[in-house]
Motif scaffolding. Structure first.
Motif, PDB file in Angstrom:
ATOM      1  N   ALA A   1       1.037  -1.259   0.093  1.00 27.15           N
ATOM      2  CA  ALA A   1       0.060  -0.061   0.034  1.00 27.15           C
ATOM      3  C   ALA A   1       0.839   1.073  -0.086  1.00 27.15           C
ATOM      4  O   ALA A   1       0.682   2.200  -0.709  1.00 27.15           O
ATOM      5  CB  ALA A   1      -0.692   0.084   1.003  1.00 27.15           C
ATOM      6  N   VAL A   2       1.927   1.420   0.841  1.00 24.72           N
ATOM      7  CA  VAL A   2       2.913   2.337   0.928  1.00 24.72           C
ATOM      8  C   VAL A   2       3.545   2.645  -0.285  1.00 24.72           C
ATOM      9  O   VAL A   2       3.925   3.725  -1.022  1.00 24.72           O
ATOM     10  CB  VAL A   2       3.785   2.453   2.175  1.00 24.72           C
ATOM     11  N   SER A   3       3.842   1.483  -1.028  1.00 21.94           N
ATOM     12  CA  SER A   3       4.520   1.539  -2.541  1.00 21.94           C
ATOM     13  C   SER A   3       3.526   1.994  -3.584  1.00 21.94           C
ATOM     14  O   SER A   3       4.355   2.941  -4.379  1.00 21.94           O
ATOM     15  CB  SER A   3       5.164  -0.001  -2.660  1.00 21.94           C
ATOM     16  N   VAL A   4       2.539   1.675  -3.356  1.00 21.76           N
ATOM     17  CA  VAL A   4       1.461   2.230  -4.480  1.00 21.76           C
ATOM     18  C   VAL A   4       1.448   3.836  -4.296  1.00 21.76           C
ATOM     19  O   VAL A   4       1.237   4.365  -5.333  1.00 21.76           O
ATOM     20  CB  VAL A   4       0.023   1.712  -4.253  1.00 21.76           C
ATOM     21  N   LEU A   5       1.352   3.958  -2.982  1.00 23.99           N
ATOM     22  CA  LEU A   5       1.076   5.593  -2.824  1.00 23.99           C
ATOM     23  C   LEU A   5       2.236   6.198  -3.267  1.00 23.99           C
ATOM     24  O   LEU A   5       2.193   7.346  -4.131  1.00 23.99           O
ATOM     25  CB  LEU A   5       0.990   5.905  -1.216  1.00 23.99           C
ATOM     26  N   ALA A   6       3.684   6.032  -3.077  1.00 18.93           N
ATOM     27  CA  ALA A   6       4.691   6.613  -3.542  1.00 18.93           C
ATOM     28  C   ALA A   6       4.850   6.531  -5.034  1.00 18.93           C
ATOM     29  O   ALA A   6       5.242   7.390  -5.722  1.00 18.93           O
ATOM     30  CB  ALA A   6       5.942   5.947  -2.867  1.00 18.93           C
ATOM     31  N   ALA A   7       4.470   5.230  -5.540  1.00 14.93           N
ATOM     32  CA  ALA A   7       4.437   4.949  -7.224  1.00 14.93           C
ATOM     33  C   ALA A   7       3.636   6.100  -7.675  1.00 14.93           C
ATOM     34  O   ALA A   7       3.976   6.605  -8.883  1.00 14.93           O
ATOM     35  CB  ALA A   7       4.173   3.649  -7.519  1.00 14.93           C
ATOM     36  N   CYS A   8       2.395   6.140  -7.016  1.00 11.24           N
ATOM     37  CA  CYS A   8       1.417   6.977  -7.964  1.00 11.24           C
ATOM     38  C   CYS A   8       1.751   8.467  -7.870  1.00 11.24           C
ATOM     39  O   CYS A   8       1.784   9.209  -8.929  1.00 11.24           O
ATOM     40  CB  CYS A   8       0.011   6.936  -7.349  1.00 11.24           C
ATOM     41  N   ALA A   9       2.421   8.979  -6.717  1.00  9.03           N
ATOM     42  CA  ALA A   9       2.684  10.379  -6.612  1.00  9.03           C
ATOM     43  C   ALA A   9       3.929  10.489  -7.565  1.00  9.03           C
ATOM     44  O   ALA A   9       4.330  11.632  -8.213  1.00  9.03           O
ATOM     45  CB  ALA A   9       3.301  10.599  -5.278  1.00  9.03           C
TER      46      ALA A   9
END
Length: 209
Positions: free
Chosen positions: A69-77
């Protein structure tokens, strides 16, 4: 020596800045709106990174899922930020529209984080990432465009202070509400604050007009 004297004579004196000048610039609606949006984005980002794994653990998700979930957040940003900057440069996106969309997307992400299970965590992470990715380049671009070159460092420093306040205040707010009620309510309170941002921005622009 003669050339040095001529250079000194033709160099215009630097304008002195008073405390009142600084206060006026920091009270400018462009500065307030951009800095508030950057602070809100940083608050949402910090809450997402800090509390989405907690929500995942409460829902019974493993370490891999919550880390994803944290990786998805960083990747989207990371994907959205350069694209938002290029859209602004090309005239396909305005600062006002971009900041509004970013705040609403981040607020929607926090709303999704209130949902139980993996879907709520991942969708919340993605929307928060997209929202913060929109706000960050547009907010700094607006500050740079509205600030005289000789005051750019000072303005950016003040804006960075606003981001630091969001970085610290967002998690503290959510944690305080979570301690009094639950983490779900903490997400909801921050989501409402972010969603109110566009309304405040419109009011400031009308006041400036």
């Amino acid at each position: 020596m003669g050339a040095d004297r001529r250079t000194r004579r033709t160099t215009p004196p630097r304008a002195r800045q008073t405390v009142l000048d600084l206060a006026r610039r920091l009270a400018d609606p462009v500065f307030l709106v951009s800095t508030a949006a950057l602070a809100g984005a940083t608050a949402a980002l910090s809450v997402g990174v800090g509390f989405l794994p907690v929500s995942g653990a409460v829902a019974g998700l493993g370490t891999v899922a919550t880390g994803a979930a944290v990786s998805v957040l960083a990747a989207c940003a990371a994907v959205v930020q350069p694209r938002a900057g290029r859209a602004l440069d090309a005239g396909r996106l305005t600062v006002g529209d971009g900041l509004t969309a970013g705040l609403l997307l981040a607020a929607a992400g926090l709303g999704c984080a209130m949902l139980p299970g993996l879907a709520g965590v991942l969708l919340g992470a993605a929307l928060i990432g997209v929202g913060t990715g929109l706000i960050t380049p547009l907010g700094f671009a607006a500050l740079a465009a509205s600030t005289p070159a000789e005051r750019l460092g000072q303005t950016m420093g003040a804006a960075e202070l606003g981001r630091e306040l969001g970085d610290a205040g967002g998690p503290l707010l959510v944690a305080g509400v979570a301690a009094a009620a639950s983490l779900t309510y903490g997400y909801g309170v921050l989501a409402v604050l972010l969603a109110c941002g566009p309304v405040v921005a419109v009011a400031l622009r009308r006041r400036r007009g």
